[in-house]
Motif scaffolding. Structure first.
Motif, PDB file in Angstrom:
ATOM      1  N   THR A   4       0.833  -1.198   0.000  1.00 29.78           N
ATOM      2  CA  THR A   4       0.000   0.000   0.000  1.00 29.78           C
ATOM      3  C   THR A   4       0.859   1.234   0.000  1.00 29.78           C
ATOM      4  N   ILE A   5       0.433   2.257  -0.740  1.00 30.17           N
ATOM      5  CA  ILE A   5       1.081   3.569  -0.716  1.00 30.17           C
ATOM      6  C   ILE A   5      -0.008   4.584  -0.457  1.00 30.17           C
ATOM      7  N   ASN A   6       0.163   5.402   0.625  1.00 31.13           N
ATOM      8  CA  ASN A   6      -0.900   6.257   1.084  1.00 31.13           C
ATOM      9  C   ASN A   6      -0.547   7.732   0.955  1.00 31.13           C
ATOM     10  N   ARG A   7      -1.608   8.578   0.879  1.00 28.62           N
ATOM     11  CA  ARG A   7      -1.529  10.024   0.892  1.00 28.62           C
ATOM     12  C   ARG A   7      -0.940  10.607  -0.400  1.00 28.62           C
ATOM     13  N   SER A   8      -1.650  11.531  -0.963  1.00 31.48           N
ATOM     14  CA  SER A   8      -1.173  12.178  -2.183  1.00 31.48           C
ATOM     15  C   SER A   8       0.063  12.993  -1.876  1.00 31.48           C
ATOM     16  N   GLY A   9       0.950  13.059  -2.810  1.00 27.26           N
ATOM     17  CA  GLY A   9       2.166  13.854  -2.671  1.00 27.26           C
ATOM     18  C   GLY A   9       3.333  13.118  -2.061  1.00 27.26           C
ATOM     19  N   GLN A  14       5.750   4.403   8.161  1.00 27.18           N
ATOM     20  CA  GLN A  14       4.570   5.235   8.388  1.00 27.18           C
ATOM     21  C   GLN A  14       5.048   6.622   8.798  1.00 27.18           C
ATOM     22  N   PRO A  15       4.506   7.678   8.174  1.00 34.62           N
ATOM     23  CA  PRO A  15       5.018   9.023   8.445  1.00 34.62           C
ATOM     24  C   PRO A  15       4.602   9.603   9.789  1.00 34.62           C
ATOM     25  N   VAL A  16       5.342  10.626  10.188  1.00 33.57           N
ATOM     26  CA  VAL A  16       4.952  11.556  11.239  1.00 33.57           C
ATOM     27  C   VAL A  16       4.468  12.812  10.520  1.00 33.57           C
ATOM     28  N   TRP A  17       3.335  13.386  10.952  1.00 37.30           N
ATOM     29  CA  TRP A  17       2.748  14.531  10.260  1.00 37.30           C
ATOM     30  C   TRP A  17       2.827  15.783  11.131  1.00 37.30           C
ATOM     31  N   ASP A  18       3.018  16.938  10.502  1.00 44.09           N
ATOM     32  CA  ASP A  18       2.950  18.195  11.250  1.00 44.09           C
ATOM     33  C   ASP A  18       1.505  18.691  11.288  1.00 44.09           C
ATOM     34  N   GLY A  26      -0.405  18.823   8.099  1.00 43.92           N
ATOM     35  CA  GLY A  26      -0.602  17.577   7.378  1.00 43.92           C
ATOM     36  C   GLY A  26       0.544  17.192   6.473  1.00 43.92           C
ATOM     37  N   GLN A  27       1.701  17.846   6.650  1.00 44.73           N
ATOM     38  CA  GLN A  27       2.886  17.504   5.864  1.00 44.73           C
ATOM     39  C   GLN A  27       3.726  16.480   6.611  1.00 44.73           C
ATOM     40  N   PRO A  28       4.215  15.449   5.935  1.00 46.14           N
ATOM     41  CA  PRO A  28       5.077  14.469   6.605  1.00 46.14           C
ATOM     42  C   PRO A  28       6.435  15.083   6.940  1.00 46.14           C
ATOM     43  N   THR A  29       6.840  14.971   8.198  1.00 45.99           N
ATOM     44  CA  THR A  29       8.124  15.526   8.643  1.00 45.99           C
ATOM     45  C   THR A  29       9.183  14.448   8.837  1.00 45.99           C
ATOM     46  N   ALA A  30       8.744  13.215   8.981  1.00 44.14           N
ATOM     47  CA  ALA A  30       9.670  12.093   9.130  1.00 44.14           C
ATOM     48  C   ALA A  30       8.906  10.819   8.783  1.00 44.14           C
ATOM     49  N   THR A  31       9.641   9.763   8.532  1.00 47.00           N
ATOM     50  CA  THR A  31       9.019   8.460   8.308  1.00 47.00           C
ATOM     51  C   THR A  31       9.647   7.457   9.257  1.00 47.00           C
ATOM     52  N   VAL A  51      14.395  11.687   8.920  1.00 46.24           N
ATOM     53  CA  VAL A  51      13.783  13.008   8.768  1.00 46.24           C
ATOM     54  C   VAL A  51      13.510  13.232   7.284  1.00 46.24           C
ATOM     55  N   LEU A  52      12.406  13.897   6.962  1.00 45.83           N
ATOM     56  CA  LEU A  52      12.047  14.200   5.575  1.00 45.83           C
ATOM     57  C   LEU A  52      12.205  15.691   5.280  1.00 45.83           C
ATOM     58  N   PRO A  53      12.402  16.043   4.021  1.00 41.83           N
ATOM     59  CA  PRO A  53      12.462  17.464   3.649  1.00 41.83           C
ATOM     60  C   PRO A  53      11.087  18.109   3.789  1.00 41.83           C
ATOM     61  N   ASP A  54      11.079  19.433   3.886  1.00 42.29           N
ATOM     62  CA  ASP A  54       9.804  20.139   3.985  1.00 42.29           C
ATOM     63  C   ASP A  54       9.129  20.210   2.619  1.00 42.29           C
ATOM     64  N   LYS A  55       8.012  20.911   2.540  1.00 44.61           N
ATOM     65  CA  LYS A  55       7.234  20.957   1.302  1.00 44.61           C
ATOM     66  C   LYS A  55       7.987  21.623   0.168  1.00 44.61           C
ATOM     67  N   ASP A  56       9.053  22.393   0.503  1.00 43.31           N
ATOM     68  CA  ASP A  56       9.875  23.028  -0.521  1.00 43.31           C
ATOM     69  C   ASP A  56      11.087  22.186  -0.889  1.00 43.31           C
ATOM     70  N   GLY A  57      11.163  21.000  -0.312  1.00 36.97           N
ATOM     71  CA  GLY A  57      12.269  20.099  -0.629  1.00 36.97           C
ATOM     72  C   GLY A  57      13.539  20.364   0.144  1.00 36.97           C
ATOM     73  N   LYS A  58      13.472  21.173   1.208  1.00 37.32           N
ATOM     74  CA  LYS A  58      14.655  21.503   2.002  1.00 37.32           C
ATOM     75  C   LYS A  58      14.628  20.743   3.323  1.00 37.32           C
ATOM     76  N   MET A  59      15.796  20.277   3.720  1.00 36.99           N
ATOM     77  CA  MET A  59      15.893  19.606   5.006  1.00 36.99           C
ATOM     78  C   MET A  59      15.838  20.634   6.127  1.00 36.99           C
ATOM     79  N   PRO A  60      15.119  20.369   7.200  1.00 37.07           N
ATOM     80  CA  PRO A  60      15.082  21.297   8.330  1.00 37.07           C
ATOM     81  C   PRO A  60      16.454  21.417   8.984  1.00 37.07           C
TER      82      PRO A  60
END
Length: 510
Positions: free
Chosen positions: A5-10, A63-67, A70-75, A159-168
């Motif tokens: 399964t692959i969940n959530r758009s984007g 499974q992601p962690v969401w801010d 609703g943006q994934p911040t880590a998996t 850790v995942l990049p933010d919505k702009d593709g940059k690492m925090p």
């Protein structure tokens, strides 16, 4: 049967951005070494536990962690074992398992304690070749489903990049993930999502944590109740840390002595009169001396009468195996590092920190601490190849991402650690909640007597002491590596779970 399964758009877009990002923590530009953000694979297996055939599924995934937006911040990478030959999971317990560090993957308890497979080690826990796995005939999977969770930067969690593709920034990552309270908050959110996705809200739930993982699960017990409205039946503390319960000064120093007695007894370094007694009898004596005489003596500091000081030194020597002169030279206060170096100095050996049955050799016999910790190097011999083999070849998790046995999480914010008292409050609010402590007598890092002391201090009123229990084992920090203790400690969990499941007609009230 295999399902994906692959969940959530984007999510796929974010994964691509992750591989292209640069800066702190950015992933190299190769798709196979970027994390799998939100997907899972399930396979079916059969095993034998306590001589009985058991069918189960193993789900491995992220499974992601969401801010808040609703943006994934880590998996977070996890492995979920579910018994498949039962009709319903509404009464079937779910055990959520964490290791510690902070910064440690879930590999230790996963591959050596409660899961369906364990390391290829000998009966005392020492590594054997060929490295790999074998069936765990004592796994608790017969009575409970288990999910092993890897916090951020451990295992394959990232850790995942933010919505702009940059690492925090590192400071932002620290505020989100790398601290006592940040860790508890995001993991509680993650657990709530996991329970919802897997339809486990009706199931009795248990947390188990080892070492720093005990700080984690103690805090989670309250956070889950008060911010996720999820009530637990039990918390299992394996080789616990202080959980914010202070034991400084004379208490900190004196509490080491029963552990010293255990290690000295194991290595045959005690007085013959004491050495000929069973370990438990030795420890009972050492504990009474520690509480009734040693702590009060250390509290007097430099103003203790010389005659009394010498009397205490003789007793500390008697229970520790160290010379009276050495005890006096250390003003009655022996550090653990000195003990590891000194007990077998004449034999040119040092003791292991997390398990003092293990021996090391230093370049020089002189000095006040060992060059390295023999037990950890021994464990890494077998755990590292086993987990990499098992996840890839038996569970089919294909990635070139490095499995972090120990991840980058430091500096860790240890401020405002009130997790022990949070656990007490969770127990007070929830009459169903029970706590069991498990500890190895030869653990010099989180010693068993400190574990007892912390258990005593969790509820100073004594009103809930019937819901607090202690189990000790003749091994170290990971007491389950020794076959005899693997069998007993799993049985103790099994008994704890069964005892903490109320009858259907028993209301949660005082």
């Amino acid at each position: 049967m295999i399902s994906n399964t692959i969940n959530r758009s984007g999510i796929l877009i974010l994964t691509l951005l992750f591989t292209m990002s640069i800066g702190l923590g950015a992933a190299p530009k190769t798709n196979n070494i970027s994390p799998k953000v939100d997907e899972s694979t399930t396979q079916e297996f059969t095993t034998k536990i306590k001589g009985k055939k058991i069918k189960y599924t193993a789900t491995i995934g992220n499974q992601p962690v969401w801010d808040k937006e609703g943006q994934p911040t880590a998996t977070l990478f996890y492995t979920y074992y579910q018994r498949s030959d039962v009709k319903s999971n509404e009464t079937r317990p779910l055990v959520i398992s964490f290791n510690g560090g902070p910064g440690s993957a879930s590999v230790w308890m996963h591959m050596a304690y409660t899961g369906p497979k364990i390391l290829n080690v000998d009966d005392e826990g020492y590594p054997l070749q060929p490295y790999g796995t074998k069936t765990n005939p004592y796994s608790i999977l017969d009575v409970a489903d288990i999910v092993f969770v890897n916090p951020v930067n451990t295992g394959y969690s990232r850790v995942l990049p933010d919505k702009d593709g940059k690492m925090p920034s590192r400071d932002k990552q620290k505020s989100q993930f790398f601290g006592v309270n940040a860790d508890i908050k995001y993991l509680a959110d993650w657990i709530s999502t996991f329970v919802t996705r897997n339809n486990r809200w009706r199931s009795p739930k248990y947390l188990i944590g080892e070492s720093y993982g005990t700080t984690r699960v103690a805090g989670l017990s309250h956070e889950l109740q008060n911010n996720q409205w999820m009530y637990l039946n039990g918390v299992i503390l394996v080789s616990p840390t202080d959980m914010g319960i202070k034991r400084d000064g004379p208490v900190k120093s004196a509490n080491r002595l029963p552990y010293f007695a255990a290690a000295a007894w194991y290595h045959n370094k005690l007085n013959a009169e004491l050495q000929n007694k069973d370990l438990i009898n030795v420890l009972n004596e050492a504990e009474k001396f520690t509480i009734n005489e040693y702590i009060p003596a250390l509290a007097q500091g430099g103003f203790i009468a010389q005659q009394h000081k010498e009397s205490i030194a003789r007793k500390v020597s008697y229970y520790s195996g160290l010379p009276v002169k050495t005890v006096l030279q250390n003003n009655l206060d022996i550090s653990t590092s000195f003990f590891w170096k000194d007990l077998l100095r004449d034999e040119s050996k040092t003791l292991g920190r997390l398990d003092s049955r293990y021996l090391g050799i230093d370049e020089q016999d002189a000095g006040s601490r060992p060059d390295y910790y023999a037990e950890l190097t021994s464990w890494l011999h077998s755990f590292t190849p086993a987990i990499n083999y098992y996840l890839r070849e038996e569970l089919g998790y294909k990635t070139d991402l490095k499995y972090n046995m120990f991840g980058s999480v430091h500096p860790w914010d240890r401020s405002n650690n009130n997790t022990g008292k949070s656990l007490r409050l969770a127990m007070a609010q929830n009459p169903y909640l029970n706590v069991m402590v498990q500890a190895g007598y030869y653990d010099g890092a989180t010693n068993y007597f400190d574990a007892k002391y912390s258990m005593w201090q969790i509820d100073q009123s004594g009103k809930m002491k019937d819901r607090l229990s202690f189990k000790g084992y003749r091994s170290g920090h990971m007491m389950y590596l020794r076959k005899e203790d693997l069998k007993q400690s799993n049985q103790d969990i099994r008994d704890f779970i069964k005892a903490s499941l109320p009858n259907a007609a028993t209301p949660a009230k005082y």
